[in-house]
Design a protein around this motif. Structure first.
Motif, PDB file in Angstrom:
ATOM      1  N   SER A 107     -33.941  14.794  23.691  1.00 60.31           N
ATOM      2  CA  SER A 107     -32.538  14.396  23.714  1.00 60.31           C
ATOM      3  C   SER A 107     -32.397  12.882  23.546  1.00 60.31           C
ATOM      4  O   SER A 107     -31.595  12.399  22.741  1.00 60.31           O
ATOM      5  CB  SER A 107     -31.900  14.846  25.033  1.00 60.31           C
ATOM      6  N   ILE A 108     -33.199  12.145  24.291  1.00 57.04           N
ATOM      7  CA  ILE A 108     -33.137  10.678  24.219  1.00 57.04           C
ATOM      8  C   ILE A 108     -33.556  10.205  22.825  1.00 57.04           C
ATOM      9  O   ILE A 108     -32.916   9.343  22.225  1.00 57.04           O
ATOM     10  CB  ILE A 108     -34.019  10.041  25.330  1.00 57.04           C
ATOM     11  N   ASN A 109     -34.594  10.812  22.289  1.00 58.50           N
ATOM     12  CA  ASN A 109     -35.068  10.420  20.955  1.00 58.50           C
ATOM     13  C   ASN A 109     -34.041  10.694  19.869  1.00 58.50           C
ATOM     14  O   ASN A 109     -33.906   9.930  18.926  1.00 58.50           O
ATOM     15  CB  ASN A 109     -36.362  11.173  20.600  1.00 58.50           C
ATOM     16  N   ASN A 110     -33.322  11.824  19.987  1.00 55.56           N
ATOM     17  CA  ASN A 110     -32.450  12.236  18.898  1.00 55.56           C
ATOM     18  C   ASN A 110     -31.031  11.731  19.006  1.00 55.56           C
ATOM     19  O   ASN A 110     -30.439  11.358  18.009  1.00 55.56           O
ATOM     20  CB  ASN A 110     -32.416  13.766  18.799  1.00 55.56           C
ATOM     21  N   VAL A 111     -30.481  11.772  20.201  1.00 54.48           N
ATOM     22  CA  VAL A 111     -29.073  11.363  20.325  1.00 54.48           C
ATOM     23  C   VAL A 111     -28.904  10.221  21.322  1.00 54.48           C
ATOM     24  O   VAL A 111     -27.780   9.858  21.673  1.00 54.48           O
ATOM     25  CB  VAL A 111     -28.152  12.552  20.686  1.00 54.48           C
ATOM     26  N   ARG A 112     -30.029   9.646  21.752  1.00 57.91           N
ATOM     27  CA  ARG A 112     -30.027   8.511  22.692  1.00 57.91           C
ATOM     28  C   ARG A 112     -29.203   8.802  23.946  1.00 57.91           C
ATOM     29  O   ARG A 112     -28.474   7.946  24.433  1.00 57.91           O
ATOM     30  CB  ARG A 112     -29.540   7.228  21.987  1.00 57.91           C
ATOM     31  N   LYS A 113     -29.319  10.045  24.419  1.00 58.65           N
ATOM     32  CA  LYS A 113     -28.619  10.394  25.661  1.00 58.65           C
ATOM     33  C   LYS A 113     -29.568  11.176  26.559  1.00 58.65           C
ATOM     34  O   LYS A 113     -30.203  12.138  26.110  1.00 58.65           O
ATOM     35  CB  LYS A 113     -27.392  11.261  25.372  1.00 58.65           C
ATOM     36  N   ASP A 114     -29.639  10.778  27.846  1.00 62.28           N
ATOM     37  CA  ASP A 114     -30.403  11.576  28.804  1.00 62.28           C
ATOM     38  C   ASP A 114     -29.536  12.764  29.246  1.00 62.28           C
ATOM     39  O   ASP A 114     -28.396  12.916  28.786  1.00 62.28           O
ATOM     40  CB  ASP A 114     -30.897  10.720  29.983  1.00 62.28           C
ATOM     41  N   HIS A 115     -30.065  13.589  30.118  1.00 58.19           N
ATOM     42  CA  HIS A 115     -29.313  14.801  30.480  1.00 58.19           C
ATOM     43  C   HIS A 115     -27.970  14.519  31.151  1.00 58.19           C
ATOM     44  O   HIS A 115     -26.956  15.120  30.764  1.00 58.19           O
ATOM     45  CB  HIS A 115     -30.195  15.730  31.331  1.00 58.19           C
ATOM     46  N   PRO A 116     -27.893  13.593  32.128  1.00 56.93           N
ATOM     47  CA  PRO A 116     -26.571  13.311  32.716  1.00 56.93           C
ATOM     48  C   PRO A 116     -25.568  12.812  31.666  1.00 56.93           C
ATOM     49  O   PRO A 116     -24.387  13.190  31.708  1.00 56.93           O
ATOM     50  CB  PRO A 116     -26.867  12.223  33.759  1.00 56.93           C
ATOM     51  N   ALA A 117     -26.029  12.003  30.731  1.00 61.48           N
ATOM     52  CA  ALA A 117     -25.118  11.500  29.689  1.00 61.48           C
ATOM     53  C   ALA A 117     -24.652  12.641  28.790  1.00 61.48           C
ATOM     54  O   ALA A 117     -23.483  12.673  28.360  1.00 61.48           O
ATOM     55  CB  ALA A 117     -25.805  10.414  28.863  1.00 61.48           C
ATOM     56  N   MET A 118     -25.529  13.600  28.512  1.00 64.65           N
ATOM     57  CA  MET A 118     -25.134  14.756  27.695  1.00 64.65           C
ATOM     58  C   MET A 118     -24.115  15.627  28.429  1.00 64.65           C
ATOM     59  O   MET A 118     -23.146  16.093  27.834  1.00 64.65           O
ATOM     60  CB  MET A 118     -26.361  15.607  27.334  1.00 64.65           C
ATOM     61  N   ILE A 119     -24.349  15.841  29.732  1.00 64.30           N
ATOM     62  CA  ILE A 119     -23.390  16.639  30.516  1.00 64.30           C
ATOM     63  C   ILE A 119     -22.011  15.962  30.505  1.00 64.30           C
ATOM     64  O   ILE A 119     -20.979  16.626  30.359  1.00 64.30           O
ATOM     65  CB  ILE A 119     -23.893  16.824  31.970  1.00 64.30           C
ATOM     66  N   ALA A 120     -22.016  14.629  30.619  1.00 62.21           N
ATOM     67  CA  ALA A 120     -20.743  13.895  30.599  1.00 62.21           C
ATOM     68  C   ALA A 120     -20.054  14.077  29.240  1.00 62.21           C
ATOM     69  O   ALA A 120     -18.831  14.262  29.169  1.00 62.21           O
ATOM     70  CB  ALA A 120     -20.991  12.416  30.890  1.00 62.21           C
ATOM     71  N   GLU A 121     -20.831  14.047  28.165  1.00 63.82           N
ATOM     72  CA  GLU A 121     -20.268  14.213  26.817  1.00 63.82           C
ATOM     73  C   GLU A 121     -19.682  15.631  26.651  1.00 63.82           C
ATOM     74  O   GLU A 121     -18.590  15.808  26.124  1.00 63.82           O
ATOM     75  CB  GLU A 121     -21.377  13.976  25.777  1.00 63.82           C
ATOM     76  N   ILE A 122     -20.436  16.608  27.149  1.00 62.59           N
ATOM     77  CA  ILE A 122     -19.982  18.004  27.059  1.00 62.59           C
ATOM     78  C   ILE A 122     -18.687  18.186  27.842  1.00 62.59           C
ATOM     79  O   ILE A 122     -17.746  18.842  27.390  1.00 62.59           O
ATOM     80  CB  ILE A 122     -21.100  18.956  27.554  1.00 62.59           C
ATOM     81  N   LYS A 123     -18.621  17.570  29.015  1.00 62.93           N
ATOM     82  CA  LYS A 123     -17.406  17.676  29.830  1.00 62.93           C
ATOM     83  C   LYS A 123     -16.223  17.024  29.122  1.00 62.93           C
ATOM     84  O   LYS A 123     -15.106  17.557  29.124  1.00 62.93           O
ATOM     85  CB  LYS A 123     -17.621  17.032  31.204  1.00 62.93           C
ATOM     86  N   ALA A 124     -16.467  15.872  28.497  1.00 65.55           N
ATOM     87  CA  ALA A 124     -15.383  15.184  27.777  1.00 65.55           C
ATOM     88  C   ALA A 124     -14.849  16.072  26.653  1.00 65.55           C
ATOM     89  O   ALA A 124     -13.635  16.135  26.416  1.00 65.55           O
ATOM     90  CB  ALA A 124     -15.889  13.852  27.224  1.00 65.55           C
TER      91      ALA A 124
END
Ligand code: ZN
Length: 310
Positions: A107-124
């Motif tokens: 995730s970090i390599n591909n979209v530069r987001k760790d898991h908490p950042a991805m969850i925040a994006e999904i929630k948004a």
């Protein structure tokens, strides 16, 4: 076992994004139209990524607009982030899917987001969907990618996948799917992981498997999924493409072979296989020299075969 299955054709997205050449917009439209005429009811037509990153997907808005004119077709787009979701919603997609890598390194390599950042994006994104007027809210699904293993981290613990699936549901998505991005999955693993995720989030919240045929186990994995009540399978006409972000991973399961297996077993796909096989000509003509896979197209239909839709 289930009597009907939805095949979600992902060739115009997953397939094309790993082909270096850009397919002409008109050819994409002809392909999508022919797929729908063969009875394909759901197509992932593109991805709302920045065109700089994937020029193959630069015409996604136009393709969505075209696909929306085809009666009865569920038009799906992949969105990498909130910005992509805004564009997808503006285009009126029926369904959008965000890949959420179960491997944090991936995730970090591909979209530069760790898991908490991805969850925040999904929630948004889920919040944005909820704000849309009723009747204009696309179905929002998370694809749990690298769920069966990662080319960087190797195996991903089941508990981690279950925890992240729960987190995605809490963030407000409609459902999650499991994606074998790397082609690592085996049937026993499919059975185990589908059971665990369904037990955690509800059996009606996991309905889709996205499988690759990298190691030849694609259809065996479909069988395992069917037995666990999975009702939607992603596949690509001619097995076109793969995943550019997972080195070594190539080729979705082949739609033609998947339709053959299911229809031969008496499971309704709604797809006329004879018509579907002819659709390959459009792709072959638009991308000369590009390898198209599949056993059924090479061998032909068995004598006396009658698909349910035919
Ligand atoms: Zn894929």
């Amino acid at each position: 076992m289930t009597t009907s299955v939805t095949i979600s054709e992902v060739g115009p997205r997953d397939g094309l994004q790993s082909v270096d050449r850009v397919m002409a917009t008109e050819a994409k439209k002809a392909w999508i139209k022919a797929l729908a005429e063969a009875g394909v009811s759901e197509i992932e037509v593109g991805s709302f990524v920045p065109p700089k990153l994937l020029p193959q997907m630069a015409d996604t808005a136009e393709i969505v607009a075209f696909a929306k004119t085809i009666p009865g077709l569920d038009v799906v787009a992949l969105v990498p982030n909130l910005k992509g979701a805004e564009r997808a919603i503006a285009c009126g997609v029926d369904k959008m899917s965000i890949p959420f890598s179960m491997s944090e390194t991936h995730s970090i390599n591909n979209v530069r987001k760790d898991h908490p950042a991805m969850i925040a994006e999904i929630k948004a994104i889920a919040d944005l969907v909820a704000q849309q007027p009723e009747g204009q809210r696309p179905y929002f699904e998370v694809g749990l990618s690298t769920a069966f293993g990662c080319t960087i981290e190797g195996p991903v613990p089941d508990d981690q996948i279950v925890r992240l699936a729960e987190a995605a549901m809490e963030a407000g998505v409609a459902e999650v799917g499991l994606s074998d991005t790397t082609g690592y999955a085996n049937p026993a693993q499919v059975t185990r992981l589908v059971r665990k995720v369904k037990a955690a989030i509800g059996s009606d919240k996991l309905n889709t498997l996205h499988l690759h045929n990298t190691r030849g186990l694609g259809l065996a994995n479909v069988m395992a999924g069917l037995a666990e009540g999975i009702s939607t399978f992603d596949s690509s006409l001619g097995g076109l493409g793969g995943c550019p972000f997972a080195p070594g991973a190539s080729g979705n399961i082949v739609t033609e072979d998947l339709v053959f297996m299911l229809e031969a077993m008496g499971i309704d796909t709604g797809i006329d296989l004879t018509k579907l096989l002819k659709v390959r000509d459009i792709v072959a003509e638009a991308l000369p020299g590009e390898p198209l896979y599949g056993f059924t197209p090479d061998a032909g239909l068995p004598l006396g075969f009658k698909g349910i839709a035919a």
